[in-house]
Design an enzyme around this catalytic site. Structure first.
Site, PDB file in Angstrom:
ATOM      1  CE  LYS A 127      -0.275  -0.333   5.059  1.00 51.53           C
ATOM      2  NZ  LYS A 127      -1.291  -1.008   5.968  1.00 51.53           N
TER       3      LYS A 127
ATOM      4  CG  MET B 261       6.901  23.900  -0.632  1.00 54.34           C
ATOM      5  SD  MET B 261       5.822  24.832  -1.793  1.00 54.34           S
ATOM      6  CE  MET B 261       4.990  26.132  -0.617  1.00 54.34           C
TER       7      MET B 261
ATOM      8  CE1 TYR C 186      10.644  32.241   3.300  1.00 52.32           C
ATOM      9  CE2 TYR C 186      10.431  30.024   3.371  1.00 52.32           C
ATOM     10  CZ  TYR C 186      10.251  31.237   2.439  1.00 52.32           C
ATOM     11  OH  TYR C 186      10.031  31.221   1.410  1.00 52.32           O
TER      12      TYR C 186
ATOM     13  NE  ARG D 126      -6.472   0.373  11.305  1.00 48.24           N
ATOM     14  CZ  ARG D 126      -5.126   0.323  10.839  1.00 48.24           C
ATOM     15  NH1 ARG D 126      -4.047   1.005  11.061  1.00 48.24           N
ATOM     16  NH2 ARG D 126      -4.925  -0.722  10.094  1.00 48.24           N
TER      17      ARG D 126
END
Ligand SMILES: *Cc1c(COP(=O)(O)O)cnc(C)c1O
Length: 369
Positions: free
Chosen positions: A38, A313, A264, A136
């Site tokens: 997966k 980013m 930043y 779950r």
């Protein structure tokens, strides 16, 4: 492998083969092996991984969602594929692609029976998932009579297996909870077979279950993280080889004066003369802000360099003061050293989250096909 000249996720399929053989060596001869592929095979490349595993003798694959199974079928994979978390909206695609659903609730069972009727299917293989404590996904033990009632006298479905999932198979402090889950699953399985009137296959263990609960192998095990090189255990990890290595290069270097800041929000403030390097990957690639500000380290020429300031980013900055390196040099974010497990731990997360989160923007380079 030649040194990289851009950010790549290098996938070593020989390591995958090694891990498969290691995990198999923990199993009885006739225990089947389901490989969990997966989430792009845990962030790697599901098609490449599946194609490597088929000739090694893997018995089953599992994906989370139907569209993941369709991708495998379109690439020519013929091995049975269990879909762990199917949604009714995609049931027609599931049937068309011979994917096998893990049915987990009365609603899903009902909708799947409707889909089979609509598609004129008989004896379609499906799996029933029981909840034994993870809370779950899964039917409860007291749903058995309901399930059997739905299936009695109908020939659309053939129950291939029943399964459950352990909540804390890697956790030694939860051994007694795990034992109760195993016991509960065994009693459910017995009751199901008796009431269905035929014997189903049974499976329960994930990678840590294979390592810690060998008595509960049953008919099949389901391994994901172990195949990709991690055993959630410091004694097992050295036996496994990481499949994925995230490599990048130094784009630019800067000499920073005392009291200058980097990145930043001026989050890194220099206490002296520093040399920094800027790398072409960032939080959009799956290296999140939690790794910034001194938490995680990357490997530059065999030396560990901290990520400084806020992760951007598309870029991260590292402190390479005192390391003999230059623009264009290779940097290992994770792989052999540091491993994804160690890198993830610096930000209080787990190898699973780190490796599955590496963005599709990063090129996969495959060796050992
Ligand atoms: C993801 C998953 C697995 C694989 O677990 P690992 O810890 O990666 O081996 C097995 N079973 C189910 C139901 C899963 O969702």
């Amino acid at each position: 492998m030649p040194k990289t000249s851009e950010t790549v996720l290098e996938l070593d399929l020989n390591a995958l083969e090694h891990n498969y053989h290691y995990l198999r060596s923990k199993l009885k001869e006739d225990t089947k092996f389901l490989a969990v592929v997966k989430a792009y095979a845990y962030g790697s490349d599901a098609v490449a991984v599946a194609k490597k595993l088929v000739p090694l003798g893997v018995d089953y694959f599992a994906v989370a969602y139907i569209n993941e199974g369709v991708v495998l079928r379109n690439s020519g994979i013929k091995t049975p594929i269990l879909v762990l978390h199917p949604q009714p909206i995609n049931f027609d695609a599931l049937i068309k692609n011979s994917l096998e659903p893990g049915l987990y609730s009365p609603k899903i069972l009902h909708e799947f029976l409707e889909a089979l009727k609509r598609n004129n299917q008989k004896g379609y293989p499906a799996h029933i998932k029981f909840n034994t404590g993870l809370n779950r996904l899964g039917f409860w033990e007291n749903d058995i009579d309901y399930i059997v009632k739905q299936l009695k006298g109908r020939d659309e479905i053939n129950i291939r297996s029943i399964f459950s999932h352990l909540a804390a198979s890697e956790d030694f402090d939860e051994k007694s909870f795990t034992a109760r889950q195993i016991e509960s699953f065994m009693s459910i399985a017995k009751e199901m077979d008796a009431k269905l009137g035929y014997e189903t296959q049974k499976h329960l263990l994930n990678t840590s279950g294979i390592i810690n609960c060998p008595e509960a192998q049953l008919d099949m095990v389901r391994s994901g993280i172990g195949l990709y090189g991690f055993g959630n255990d410091k004694d097992i990890d050295p036996e496994l080889k990481p499949v994925a290595s995230l490599k990048t290069i130094i784009s630019q270097m800067h000499k920073i004066e005392p009291n200058e800041t980097v990145g930043y929000n001026r989050a890194f403030s220099s206490d002296g003369y520093r040399v920094t390097a800027t790398l072409p990957l960032g939080h959009a690639d799956g290296i999140g802000r939690q790794y910034g500000n001194g938490k995680a380290f990357v490997n530059v020429k065999g030396k560990m360099a901290p990520i400084i300031g806020n992760v951007c980013m598309d870029m991260i900055m590292i402190d390479v003061t005192g390391i003999d390196c230059k623009e264009g040099d290779e940097v290992i974010v994770f792989g052999k050293n540091p491993t994804a497990e160690i890198f993830a731990t610096t930000a209080n997360t787990i190898s699973y989250e780190l490796i599955t989160g590496i963005s599709q923007r990063i090129k996969r380079v495959i060796k050992g096909q």
